[in-house]
Design a protein around this motif. Structure first.
Motif, mmCIF file in Angstrom:
data_model
loop_
_atom_site.group_PDB
_atom_site.id
_atom_site.type_symbol
_atom_site.label_atom_id
_atom_site.label_comp_id
_atom_site.label_asym_id
_atom_site.label_seq_id
_atom_site.Cartn_x
_atom_site.Cartn_y
_atom_site.Cartn_z
ATOM 1 N N GLY C 225 -13.672 -14.243 -13.285
ATOM 2 C CA GLY C 225 -12.367 -14.703 -12.817
ATOM 3 C C GLY C 225 -12.496 -15.919 -11.922
ATOM 4 O O GLY C 225 -11.775 -16.914 -12.083
ATOM 5 N N HIS C 226 -13.406 -15.850 -10.993
ATOM 6 C CA HIS C 226 -13.556 -16.975 -10.056
ATOM 7 C C HIS C 226 -13.966 -18.248 -10.784
ATOM 8 O O HIS C 226 -13.474 -19.333 -10.468
ATOM 9 N N ASP C 227 -14.852 -18.106 -11.736
ATOM 10 C CA ASP C 227 -15.267 -19.293 -12.480
ATOM 11 C C ASP C 227 -14.087 -19.918 -13.225
ATOM 12 O O ASP C 227 -14.081 -21.127 -13.487
ATOM 13 N N ALA C 228 -13.102 -19.078 -13.564
ATOM 14 C CA ALA C 228 -11.902 -19.599 -14.230
ATOM 15 C C ALA C 228 -10.840 -20.024 -13.232
ATOM 16 O O ALA C 228 -9.708 -20.337 -13.628
ATOM 17 N N MET C 230 -9.402 -18.176 -10.931
ATOM 18 C CA MET C 230 -8.392 -17.141 -10.752
ATOM 19 C C MET C 230 -8.757 -16.211 -9.609
ATOM 20 O O MET C 230 -9.938 -15.961 -9.359
ATOM 21 N N THR C 231 -7.722 -15.657 -8.952
ATOM 22 C CA THR C 231 -7.994 -14.535 -8.060
ATOM 23 C C THR C 231 -8.222 -13.298 -8.917
ATOM 24 O O THR C 231 -7.736 -13.194 -10.033
ATOM 25 N N VAL C 232 -8.987 -12.378 -8.324
ATOM 26 C CA VAL C 232 -9.307 -11.125 -9.024
ATOM 27 C C VAL C 232 -8.973 -9.970 -8.094
ATOM 28 O O VAL C 232 -9.296 -10.009 -6.905
ATOM 29 N N GLN C 233 -8.318 -8.959 -8.658
ATOM 30 C CA GLN C 233 -8.009 -7.769 -7.881
ATOM 31 C C GLN C 233 -8.403 -6.553 -8.691
ATOM 32 O O GLN C 233 -8.621 -6.644 -9.898
ATOM 33 N N ALA C 234 -8.497 -5.424 -8.018
ATOM 34 C CA ALA C 234 -8.832 -4.196 -8.738
ATOM 35 C C ALA C 234 -7.852 -3.091 -8.380
ATOM 36 O O ALA C 234 -7.358 -3.013 -7.252
ATOM 37 N N HIS C 235 -7.606 -2.284 -9.370
ATOM 38 C CA HIS C 235 -6.910 -0.999 -9.193
ATOM 39 C C HIS C 235 -7.938 -0.013 -8.665
ATOM 40 O O HIS C 235 -9.018 0.125 -9.229
#
Lengths: 443, 443, 443, 443
Positions: C225-228, C230-235
């Protein structure tokens, strides 16, 4: 044997006659010798006197519809599969301790139930007098879709071990036969099972079944029972099944007040009233009724709704021949904790607790217009006559001395049926504190 | 005590060494004194001689994964809830009669299993030598969604009575805890349960669970086991759970050949081979594999598919340290008749029948490229070493005298493992015809 | 383009700064030119003046977790299978009418959602600004055991037609892969799906799943995600999955306040506080909490219990970086009437109704110790920063002119968030009375 | 309008008369003018000649029991809820292409079916001539426990949208009423629904229902139908329901050969034979029967077993008045892939595929002793008479010119019914290659 004299109680004899104050009831050899009152009532000198001053004397209570084997959940059904007699005896003792000297078991395994019945009858065990129907003709045993399906979890053999104790040749496979074949099966059952009376399914048990037997088949069943000297009753839940049951000649209409999602037809009501047909009536208090409307299962909402309410009021208003019937079990903590026991855990005035719920029945009857006196008759002499046992059910000379002494007037408040001073069965005082013993399922 | 001399057999010692024809094996005090052959083999004059001419002598077989309590269906689990020891003993006898002198029970109720283990160890009962894991750490007992959900049919208390015999503080509630807390729980279990080794769930049991414990938690479990002097193994079904288990330091990879719907990663395979990690491998014959592809359950198709086939062939080709493991139960007619027993009723070469299915394991191993000699090693000395019992599992001087005499060469055909002439455990010949006794669940 | 001047409101800028009475906010070209107050605030002569005397001016609200496609029941999922965009647009309009100028859709079908997002962004449709995650990486689509199993009733193709719109290569089959393979899949999804940010399942969705991805796999997802960009979150739903998510470097902890049947570990709490990690916090009012304790589903009792209550109070007390998150849908009558909608029909303060439930979130936050001002920050600028959109979420010069005018002070009573006088998005006043149009699922 | 002359075929007229070689059949205005043979057969000079040399001419086939709306799975029922007419037309075209010029739809949604029926009748659409029953009186619609319960997955409104198209006031709620009330409801249905004939449930549809209506109610239904000029038939599955249906005066016994888990009573068989009652008989080939015995569902094993086999052989031996009936649907790939479609995917000679399964019916009939000639009569003129349409179903002067030309003798092998050279309906040749068009559910 000495005569016993119960002296000073207000006697309410169970026939509907006015209460007799300051009564003297003489009991001899398990029977009532005489019922009198006033100064002239002769009490033999050697009589054993029971001072009942201030008490109310009523006949031993009767319930037209109980189930003494509480194997109504798969786990209990399996765990007690070889010991249903133990739970049956426990339940008969719970009933007796609550004032029921006679109960009619309308669904259960014939062999353990009749064995317990006979032990009690022979005086080898203490308990309410039992009359037993065994299976509901036309239904399969408890571990089947007629009650609770176990096909995902039990090996077939496991379900069979349970169910065969009920079915005894008159299970749901009858429904594939002709009426002639059905009649033959029922005759064999009546001859061999040892039961006292017959009950068949006029409608099915689960939500989706409507008419179980054709008119011809119903007549064949009734005739088979009558030829064997038995009363015959039917389980009914619809207008048409009720009408058919009556036309078939059933002696007692088991929960004949229920007509499901339709009202009782006028013509049927007329028949019930005119012929004085005994209707074993399931009644529910206002509190339970309200709870069911908000929280009940879909199945229970089919049973208990505005149609039932109207049926009940009309039957009572017309003076129909209603009998106390509770469908009660001696449920213990495990039944109540079971997933299927939601209503038992949450509802007020639960109508199916043996030893408790008859009080709710009396309350419900009065809420729907019955007089307290008539309600007592419905719980005693009327059941005795409907089931063909005229020597039971009333405080009259010559009758079996099944008696209950209460500390407060049951006609003033049904809750007073709980205030038991003594229970006497066949003239003997029961040691209620010792019941039930041993405890099997009850807490 | 007299020395026993087994004379004339072809001895296959379970280490992979070449068979020794015309062998003389001396046994004394439950141990093997010597293994020799040829004319110079000295047999003490007073030795009891067993003429084994024409026979094949192998070590007593071992199974790295059995379940001696067959309470795998709700009805049996409940019916035997207070008698699991009876079924455990029966199963230990079924195993022994089939040539298994030692079995590792990797899932069951600790108390009845260890009680039976101890009775056998003390000579109070006959049966295979048992080592016991008790619960699979992280899973709930059998009457739970981890195995078969009974929430519709059993009262909670009923399920608890069954499950608590398994869970003992290391059930599925662990999964809500931190890794530190998990470690503490496992230490307590190792100290108090009486079990011999530990097994935890690296992945879940039902289809939908993937990774059960974090890497930190897995290390905490392994450390707790090692500190208690126990081997630790994990149940695994995915690539990542297998990798994590290895990284956590597990001693045995229980069905480590299974990676579900993905293939085993090359790096993982390399680790297994290079470190000689013991892989208890579930193997299925070609016939069963074909049946499963056509008729198997969705769950079994997740386990047994082209990925498993490839894993197996690669592990064998690379000489991985495989152990015979069957997951077998002493199933009887009731288990097999249960709705869940479809595969047992219909499939060929059913892999989970205790006392029978090891033959299919040997066949499957050979079908996938293993030599017959290596398969025997996988069923004997290799299991002994993996589980830390080096005095078991081979026909060598100093080892425990657990021996099987066969009438035909097992290396020629796995079916010959069925042709048992005698089983000897700790130097004593077992009366196989008397086993199991009494029969509880087996026919 | 003319400058707009909003004159006279009490401005609460969403950063936590003190309210500015009698403010003048100038808006030009969709951006805020200036925020000032008092007599010296210069208003250009040709400015369009909006008299906001007596009103309260706040930033357009933001929700860190909504679902604009309400296909949460099988019948709606199927019926709208080719028209999810219609329901998404309706929901974006429901949100906008309620004062939400920006919403983050954290679970849904990527193609219809991004299409609607783009139509709104281009001004072709009216609605809240949308940012879209598409699928929850590691879970299957709605018609699967991860949400509601339809395997008994839908043909496989039917379920696939629904699910494939979610899964897009990052469904539950990922869980069978190695962490390297998982990373590759996620990179492809980030590149091709058109979504704005990533969300993955750190723990599973159904009750029985615990850890979905290994630590290595979680790092691979975050890195992809970071390379794209984007922020990344998790459930997350357990202690260990929360810890692992943090260690993997997730940018937002989606409902990171939930730890299921265990409490949040102290070390984890410290990390959250010290690193100022954004926690999108599901909060429930006291009334809903009490209802759930008595009547909630087993699944919801795993989420909402004493552990959650304690986590919430501790997070707030420690000043953790909480974000408003509701998990809300634009539910209409059919969703609510569905068998699964019991809580929606019966509970007070239902937390998942888009356009309504944020008020309950504010109330719940204050009940648990948050200041009204901080709650507003949690619903505006803090979300903007957490998601990497610093030009949104506050009433400051240079920011996007997303503004809400209220008739009463929201800091005095959260119910005042309902008293909307006007919503302005990018400087334009929204015709709220026209929204949503057309109505698809909402009444 | 020109006369058409079909010249040279072997005509098998559907009445059981001997085939006529080298026939000349003149058709004019949609009717058959004459059937003759030999050199003297006069063919008008201007007649359009169809050279049928080598062909076999039979009446257009009829099926006494099909279902043109294939909404038999929840997903299709919902997806096509507003377009059942499309699937009905497709099915009517599938039937016509297979040689069925007339079909009787015995269960379906009245409005779309009658709309399609009328479009075809008016020549606005091509398809088999349709006669329609609408609902099975006494059963609820498809999304109900009478067919497939959807209560867990569909909102009540969703099920209602489907079911109301079937029920039209004569659903399962009838079963709570008195027979008088039932009669009234059925009269209203006959008057308002637009259907052509009536079908009621004499027994229930699901496994557990036995007798649906009392004898009085059945008579009321039959009378209501007759008063409306309609034929009345009943669905029956037990001995007693079959007997009751006959006594109630039903015109056609729909699958009256089925008596479930009991044999047909001798008296009932006598009645059927003596009164020449039309029995629409479901017949299954030996191959399907064997498959069902090994692999069938429990429900299908109740239907198809040794009793059915014996009933069929006795009915045929006694010369009962059997009709071809298939219960067929125009199933497409999605139906077949549905979980409920196991038998469709796996069984040989599937009996319910519209356009294919009649061949299996002919084979099954012959396997059970029927002559090929009688089987053709059962599929043509006998159905016409039973349903009260004597101008259909035979190749005789004056009859409607519904004709099929086959390339091979159907009496030699039922498979020859597939070798269609041409289908003519009301004198017009059908372009079979264009059917169905458009394809909706079929592949």
């Amino acid at each position: 044997m000495t005569v016993t004299a119960i002296v000073g109680a207000t006697a309410i004899d169970g026939t509907g006659a006015s209460p007799v104050r300051d009564s003297v009831v003489l009991v001899d050899g398990g029977r009532i010798l005489s019922v009198s009152s006033g100064p002239g009532a002769g009490i033999p000198d050697d009589a054993e006197r029971i001072d009942a001053t201030g008490a109310y004397l009523i006949p031993g209570l009767m319930d037209a519809n109980v189930h003494l084997v509480a194997a109504i959940t798969p786990d209990l059904a399996l765990e007690y599969v070889d010991r249903y007699d133990e739970t049956a005896l426990e339940a008969a003792q719970v009933a007796l301790a609550a004032g029921f000297t006679t109960v009619f078991d309308t669904w259960g395994p014939a062999a353990p139930l009749t064995a317990v019945r006979d032990r009690i009858a022979r005086g080898e065990a203490v308990g309410a007098r039992m009359f037993v129907a065994g299976n509901i003709i036309g239904l399969d045993g408890p571990a089947s879709p007629d009650f609770y399906a176990t096909s995902e979890l039990f090996a077939p053999e496991t379900a069979v071990r349970i169910n065969e104790q009920w079915e005894r040749g008159v299970g749901a496979d009858l429904l594939w036969l002709t009426h002639e074949e059905i009649g033959d099966r029922v005759r064999a059952y009546a001859a061999e099972s040892g039961v006292d009376f017959l009950k068949y399914a006029a409608s099915g048990h689960a939500e989706m079944q409507f008419i179980t037997f054709s008119a011809e088949a119903q007549r064949a069943i009734v005739e088979a029972g009558h030829d064997a000297g038995m009363t015959v009753q039917a389980h009914t839940t619809t207008q048409e099944s009720l009408r058919m049951e009556i036309e078939a000649g059933a002696d007692i209409l088991q929960h004949g007040n229920i007509t499901g999602l339709g009202p009782m037809a006028d013509a049927t009501l007329d028949l019930i009233v005119d012929r004085r047909l005994p209707v074993a009536a399931l009644l529910f208090t206002d509190a339970y009724t309200a709870w069911n409307e908000a929280n009940g299962s879909s199945g229970m909402k089919i049973v208990l709704n505005e149609h039932l309410e109207r049926n009940n009021r009309r039957l009572i208003e017309r003076g129909a021949n209603l009998l106390l019937t509770t469908d009660a079990f001696a449920f213990g903590p495990r039944n109540i904790a079971h997933p299927s026991g939601k209503a038992m855990r949450e509802a007020p005035d639960v109508p199916i607790f043996l030893g408790e719920s008859h009080v709710y029945w009396f309350q419900a009857a009065i809420q729907r217009g019955m007089t307290p006196m008539d309600a007592l008759v419905a719980a005693t002499s009327r059941i005795a006559h409907a089931y063909g046992h005229p020597d039971l059910g009333s405080v009259e000379a010559g009758k079996v001395a099944d008696l209950v002494l209460l500390d407060a007037d049951p006609l003033a408040d049904p809750a007073h049926y709980r205030r038991i001073r003594a229970v006497m069965k066949e003239g003997r005082v029961i040691d209620r504190d010792a019941l039930p013993s041993p405890r099997v399922l009850t807490a």
